[in-house]
Design an enzyme around this catalytic site. Sequence first.
Site, PDB file in Angstrom:
ATOM      1  N   ILE A  10       0.430  -0.997   0.451  1.00 48.74           N
ATOM      2  CA  ILE A  10       0.062  -0.183  -0.170  1.00 48.74           C
ATOM      3  C   ILE A  10       1.032   0.636  -0.204  1.00 48.74           C
ATOM      4  CG2 ILE A  10      -0.736   0.215   3.046  1.00 48.74           C
ATOM      5  CD1 ILE A  10      -3.527   0.412   1.557  1.00 48.74           C
ATOM      6  N   VAL A  32       0.705  -2.318   8.262  1.00 47.15           N
ATOM      7  CA  VAL A  32       0.289  -1.777   7.687  1.00 47.15           C
ATOM      8  C   VAL A  32       1.038  -0.397   7.928  1.00 47.15           C
ATOM      9  CG1 VAL A  32      -0.838  -0.578   6.299  1.00 47.15           C
ATOM     10  CG2 VAL A  32      -2.209  -2.716   6.092  1.00 47.15           C
ATOM     11  N   ASP A  33       0.691  -0.106   9.300  1.00 47.16           N
ATOM     12  CA  ASP A  33       0.826   1.292  10.362  1.00 47.16           C
ATOM     13  C   ASP A  33       2.472   1.216   9.937  1.00 47.16           C
ATOM     14  OD1 ASP A  33       0.111   3.759  12.150  1.00 47.16           O
ATOM     15  OD2 ASP A  33       0.240   2.126  13.394  1.00 47.16           O
ATOM     16  N   VAL A 124      -2.748  -7.752  13.003  1.00 47.74           N
ATOM     17  CA  VAL A 124      -2.454  -8.412  14.462  1.00 47.74           C
ATOM     18  C   VAL A 124      -4.486  -8.452  14.993  1.00 47.74           C
ATOM     19  CG1 VAL A 124      -1.467  -6.900  16.484  1.00 47.74           C
ATOM     20  CG2 VAL A 124      -0.776  -6.713  14.441  1.00 47.74           C
TER      21      VAL A 124
HETATM   22  N1  AR6 Z   1       0.841  -3.823   2.021  1.00 45.60           N
HETATM   23  C1  AR6 Z   1      -0.330  -3.784   2.463  1.00 45.60           C
HETATM   24  N2  AR6 Z   1      -1.488  -4.512   2.750  1.00 45.60           N
HETATM   25  C2  AR6 Z   1       0.088  -4.182   4.154  1.00 45.60           C
HETATM   26  C3  AR6 Z   1       1.366  -3.892   3.584  1.00 45.60           C
HETATM   27  C4  AR6 Z   1       1.353  -3.183   3.600  1.00 45.60           C
HETATM   28  N3  AR6 Z   1       2.769  -2.576   3.358  1.00 45.60           N
HETATM   29  N4  AR6 Z   1       1.682  -4.672   5.311  1.00 45.60           N
HETATM   30  C5  AR6 Z   1       0.816  -5.136   5.825  1.00 45.60           C
HETATM   31  N5  AR6 Z   1       0.438  -6.160   5.234  1.00 45.60           N
HETATM   32  P1  AR6 Z   1      -1.882  -5.526  10.255  1.00 45.60           P
HETATM   33  P2  AR6 Z   1      -4.930  -4.780  11.978  1.00 45.60           P
HETATM   34  C6  AR6 Z   1      -0.920  -6.565   5.346  1.00 45.60           C
HETATM   35  O1  AR6 Z   1      -1.575  -5.899  11.517  1.00 45.60           O
HETATM   36  O2  AR6 Z   1      -4.666  -6.042  11.642  1.00 45.60           O
HETATM   37  C7  AR6 Z   1      -1.316  -2.235  13.731  1.00 45.60           C
HETATM   38  O3  AR6 Z   1      -0.077  -2.965  15.210  1.00 45.60           O
HETATM   39  C8  AR6 Z   1      -0.851  -7.223   6.564  1.00 45.60           C
HETATM   40  O4  AR6 Z   1      -0.819  -8.593   6.374  1.00 45.60           O
HETATM   41  O5  AR6 Z   1      -1.112  -4.372   9.313  1.00 45.60           O
HETATM   42  O6  AR6 Z   1      -5.755  -3.488  11.207  1.00 45.60           O
HETATM   43  C9  AR6 Z   1      -1.667  -0.717  14.524  1.00 45.60           C
HETATM   44  O7  AR6 Z   1       0.050  -0.563  15.212  1.00 45.60           O
HETATM   45  C10 AR6 Z   1      -2.378  -7.784   6.630  1.00 45.60           C
HETATM   46  O8  AR6 Z   1      -3.362  -8.735   5.771  1.00 45.60           O
HETATM   47  O9  AR6 Z   1      -3.465  -4.512  11.111  1.00 45.60           O
HETATM   48  C11 AR6 Z   1      -2.084  -1.547  15.238  1.00 45.60           C
HETATM   49  O10 AR6 Z   1      -2.203  -1.940  16.369  1.00 45.60           O
HETATM   50  C12 AR6 Z   1      -3.364  -6.592   6.831  1.00 45.60           C
HETATM   51  O11 AR6 Z   1      -2.407  -5.571   5.699  1.00 45.60           O
HETATM   52  C13 AR6 Z   1      -2.429  -2.816  14.987  1.00 45.60           C
HETATM   53  O12 AR6 Z   1      -1.263  -3.194  14.147  1.00 45.60           O
HETATM   54  C14 AR6 Z   1      -3.891  -5.480   8.657  1.00 45.60           C
HETATM   55  O13 AR6 Z   1      -3.103  -6.516   9.323  1.00 45.60           O
HETATM   56  C15 AR6 Z   1      -3.685  -3.000  13.634  1.00 45.60           C
HETATM   57  O14 AR6 Z   1      -4.000  -4.360  13.189  1.00 45.60           O
END
Ligand code: AR6
Length: 171
Positions: A10, A32-33, A124
């Site tokens: 993203i 992602v964050d 997460v």
């Molecule tokens: N581009 C697209 N998708 C991604 C990327 C990227 N660069 N990196 C990871 N994903 P998550 P949540 C996917 O955990 O469940 C953080 O610590 C990943 O594989 O990012 O809403 C925040 O600070 C997964 O499929 O988000 C919060 O504390 C998806 O993005 C917490 O995590 C979402 O995973 C939020 O958790």
Amino acid sequence: MRIAAVRGDITEQEVDAVVNAANSSLLGGGGVDGAIHRRGGPEILEACRELRSTRYPDGLGVGQAVATTAGKLPARWVIHTVGPTFTPSEDRSELLAACFRESLKVADTLGASTVAFPAVSTGVYRYPLAEAAEIAVRSARDTPTNVENVRFVLFDTESYEAFTAAVQHSE
Ligand code: AR6
């Protein structure tokens, strides 16, 4: 509105706004964050700190959304939203739907016409993928908005397949 599911990162999307799957603190995290803050640089965190000290002293609520600069990302804005953590004992689908609806509302206030979303809550926060994908796509479809293109950007095959299926169901 056109809705597409694509595989990718993203942080590389050339869109008006990318949505961040943040947490209430708005001060960064993993997934992602972490990727958005790393690639976008310190300007995003500075803007988030400012929001915490002004509009959101107690943090951003689950299902809400707010925009900041996108720093060095190709996008112009990052829209931060906070997904619900999954628990089998409570239906949190409305909160997850709100993330997409509220993000699109914020996109409208910015004048954004292309918006990229990640699979909010499915990392997460452990929301089951197929269910989360259906909620995400339905919520985007059902939101009245001037956004013309919604792109779900999925990192892995499983997520990509779940969102592709959800997009097909919604057509
Ligand atoms: N581009 C697209 N998708 C991604 C990327 C990227 N660069 N990196 C990871 N994903 P998550 P949540 C996917 O955990 O469940 C953080 O610590 C990943 O594989 O990012 O809403 C925040 O600070 C997964 O499929 O988000 C919060 O504390 C998806 O993005 C917490 O995590 C979402 O995973 C939020 O958790």
